[in-house]
Design an enzyme around this catalytic site. Structure first.
Site, PDB file in Angstrom:
ATOM      1  N   ASP A   1     -60.565 -24.684  66.171  1.00  0.00           N
ATOM      2  CA  ASP A   1     -58.739 -24.185  66.405  1.00  0.00           C
ATOM      3  C   ASP A   1     -58.130 -24.204  66.629  1.00  0.00           C
ATOM      4  O   ASP A   1     -57.324 -24.875  65.929  1.00  0.00           O
ATOM      5  CB  ASP A   1     -59.906 -22.453  66.853  1.00  0.00           C
ATOM      6  CG  ASP A   1     -58.506 -21.126  66.253  1.00  0.00           C
ATOM      7  OD1 ASP A   1     -57.894 -21.419  65.044  1.00  0.00           O
ATOM      8  OD2 ASP A   1     -58.732 -20.545  67.228  1.00  0.00           O
TER       9      ASP A   1
ATOM     10  N   GLU B   1     -69.987 -27.668  67.874  1.00  0.00           N
ATOM     11  CA  GLU B   1     -69.157 -26.192  68.732  1.00  0.00           C
ATOM     12  C   GLU B   1     -68.763 -25.981  67.276  1.00  0.00           C
ATOM     13  O   GLU B   1     -69.232 -26.389  66.412  1.00  0.00           O
ATOM     14  CB  GLU B   1     -67.690 -27.372  69.068  1.00  0.00           C
ATOM     15  CG  GLU B   1     -66.674 -26.174  69.166  1.00  0.00           C
ATOM     16  CD  GLU B   1     -66.947 -25.449  70.280  1.00  0.00           C
ATOM     17  OE1 GLU B   1     -68.001 -24.698  70.372  1.00  0.00           O
ATOM     18  OE2 GLU B   1     -65.745 -24.999  70.459  1.00  0.00           O
ATOM     19  N   ASP B   2     -68.884 -24.586  67.622  1.00  0.00           N
ATOM     20  CA  ASP B   2     -68.610 -23.286  66.557  1.00  0.00           C
ATOM     21  C   ASP B   2     -67.596 -23.916  65.774  1.00  0.00           C
ATOM     22  O   ASP B   2     -67.526 -23.775  64.542  1.00  0.00           O
ATOM     23  CB  ASP B   2     -69.366 -22.213  66.875  1.00  0.00           C
ATOM     24  CG  ASP B   2     -67.713 -21.973  68.613  1.00  0.00           C
ATOM     25  OD1 ASP B   2     -67.655 -22.842  68.196  1.00  0.00           O
ATOM     26  OD2 ASP B   2     -68.046 -20.983  68.582  1.00  0.00           O
TER      27      ASP B   2
ATOM     28  N   ARG C   1     -73.124 -12.451  67.480  1.00  0.00           N
ATOM     29  CA  ARG C   1     -72.991 -13.353  67.689  1.00  0.00           C
ATOM     30  C   ARG C   1     -74.791 -13.955  66.728  1.00  0.00           C
ATOM     31  O   ARG C   1     -74.819 -14.975  66.358  1.00  0.00           O
ATOM     32  CB  ARG C   1     -73.557 -14.128  69.490  1.00  0.00           C
ATOM     33  CG  ARG C   1     -72.234 -14.385  70.179  1.00  0.00           C
ATOM     34  CD  ARG C   1     -72.598 -14.837  71.066  1.00  0.00           C
ATOM     35  NE  ARG C   1     -71.854 -14.643  72.487  1.00  0.00           N
ATOM     36  CZ  ARG C   1     -70.332 -15.810  72.115  1.00  0.00           C
ATOM     37  NH1 ARG C   1     -69.793 -16.550  71.773  1.00  0.00           N
ATOM     38  NH2 ARG C   1     -69.512 -15.903  73.438  1.00  0.00           N
TER      39      ARG C   1
ATOM     40  N   PHE D   1     -59.804 -14.255  62.340  1.00  0.00           N
ATOM     41  CA  PHE D   1     -60.772 -14.626  63.111  1.00  0.00           C
ATOM     42  C   PHE D   1     -62.106 -14.064  62.148  1.00  0.00           C
ATOM     43  O   PHE D   1     -62.150 -13.192  61.522  1.00  0.00           O
ATOM     44  CB  PHE D   1     -60.834 -13.185  64.122  1.00  0.00           C
ATOM     45  CG  PHE D   1     -61.181 -13.474  65.524  1.00  0.00           C
ATOM     46  CD1 PHE D   1     -60.946 -14.305  66.468  1.00  0.00           C
ATOM     47  CD2 PHE D   1     -62.271 -12.673  65.472  1.00  0.00           C
ATOM     48  CE1 PHE D   1     -62.139 -14.338  67.361  1.00  0.00           C
ATOM     49  CE2 PHE D   1     -63.203 -12.459  66.619  1.00  0.00           C
ATOM     50  CZ  PHE D   1     -62.844 -13.278  67.380  1.00  0.00           C
TER      51      PHE D   1
HETATM   52  P1  IMP Z   1     -59.938 -23.601  70.471  1.00  0.00           P
HETATM   53  O1  IMP Z   1     -59.977 -23.952  71.629  1.00  0.00           O
HETATM   54  O2  IMP Z   1     -58.387 -23.011  69.895  1.00  0.00           O
HETATM   55  O3  IMP Z   1     -59.897 -24.389  68.919  1.00  0.00           O
HETATM   56  O4  IMP Z   1     -61.427 -22.915  70.397  1.00  0.00           O
HETATM   57  C1  IMP Z   1     -62.586 -22.914  70.404  1.00  0.00           C
HETATM   58  C2  IMP Z   1     -63.094 -22.027  70.274  1.00  0.00           C
HETATM   59  O5  IMP Z   1     -62.758 -20.597  70.709  1.00  0.00           O
HETATM   60  C3  IMP Z   1     -64.435 -21.368  69.649  1.00  0.00           C
HETATM   61  O6  IMP Z   1     -65.533 -22.087  70.824  1.00  0.00           O
HETATM   62  C4  IMP Z   1     -64.243 -19.391  69.492  1.00  0.00           C
HETATM   63  O7  IMP Z   1     -65.380 -19.799  70.503  1.00  0.00           O
HETATM   64  C5  IMP Z   1     -63.515 -19.229  70.161  1.00  0.00           C
HETATM   65  N1  IMP Z   1     -62.794 -19.258  68.246  1.00  0.00           N
HETATM   66  C6  IMP Z   1     -61.809 -19.923  68.072  1.00  0.00           C
HETATM   67  N2  IMP Z   1     -61.691 -19.039  66.660  1.00  0.00           N
HETATM   68  C7  IMP Z   1     -62.546 -18.281  66.444  1.00  0.00           C
HETATM   69  C8  IMP Z   1     -62.739 -17.233  65.694  1.00  0.00           C
HETATM   70  O8  IMP Z   1     -62.176 -17.119  64.395  1.00  0.00           O
HETATM   71  N3  IMP Z   1     -64.150 -16.199  65.702  1.00  0.00           N
HETATM   72  C9  IMP Z   1     -64.780 -16.457  67.393  1.00  0.00           C
HETATM   73  N4  IMP Z   1     -64.388 -17.351  67.843  1.00  0.00           N
HETATM   74  C10 IMP Z   1     -63.063 -18.113  67.578  1.00  0.00           C
HETATM   75 MG    MG Z   2     -65.881 -17.950  72.221  1.00  0.00          MG
END
Ligand code: IMP
Ligand code: MG
Length: 173
Positions: free
Chosen positions: A99, A95-96, A162, A149
């Site tokens: 968060d 995963e990228d 992207r 972000f």
């Molecule tokens: P989570 O579910 O909050 O852990 O978020 C995961 C997803 O949120 C990632 O796969 C990203 O696509 C998106 N995301 C979270 N933080 C960022 C950020 O700083 N920039 C861009 N996408 C983010």
């Molecule tokens: Mg995203």
């Protein structure tokens, strides 16, 4: 809108090589499935698997939706499922960014319950531990970053940026 470089393309590639080697060591000769969560992880994923030495891996993709713009909606939906049978196999979920943890914990639960792999490890390029809403940590982490972000190298800002080859902060003007 201004972009401020946060992690250069060179630093990313160094880290990708390190992660690839750690994952190679973890997998050894065993057959494994490398899974990318679309779309954010595709660039990281394609660099990572090419940096790996294992010739015993297969690849698969799934897709989730959870974000509207820069805010988490709180719900996560699997919008594309895996195409292969991963039952009994070792899996590395790529995963990228980790968060809030909502996306990955949902995927982990889904994969374990529905697809029943032998084991799932999580590999993320970026980790924002300050913003976690569920208890979850990744097994392989590239960079731990502040709660800001970021965009580029797969990460989007309203679906754009992207293709930025480095990771940047977005400064709103
Ligand atoms: P989570 O579910 O909050 O852990 O978020 C995961 C997803 O949120 C990632 O796969 C990203 O696509 C998106 N995301 C979270 N933080 C960022 C950020 O700083 N920039 C861009 N996408 C983010
Ligand atoms: Mg995203």
């Amino acid at each position: 809108m201004k972009l401020q470089t946060y992690i250069s393309a060179g630093k990313i590639q160094e880290k990708v090589a390190e992660l690839a080697s750690v994952i190679d060591n973890y997998l050894g000769d065993s057959e494994a499935v490398m899974i990318a969560n679309l779309k954010g992880s595709v660039i990281f994923f394609s660099d990572l698997i090419r940096a790996m030495k294992s010739r015993n891996i297969t690849t698969d993709f799934l897709s989730t939706e959870s974000y509207a713009g820069t805010e988490h909606t709180g719900t996560v939906k699997i919008t594309r499922d895996l195409s292969m049978d991963i039952a009994g196999k070792k899996v590395v979920l790529v995963e990228d960014i980790l968060d809030t943890g909502l996306t990955l914990s949902h995927i982990m639960r889904y994969i374990r319950d529905i697809h029943q792999p032998a084991d799932v490890k999580i590999c993320v390029l970026l980790d924002k531990p300050a913003n976690r809403k569920v208890e979850l940590s990744a097994d392989f982490v590239g960079f731990t970053i502040k709660n800001e972000f970021v965009v580029g190298y797969g990460l989007d800002y309203y679906e754009k940026l992207r293709n930025l080859p480095y990771i940047a902060w977005v400064e709103e003007e």
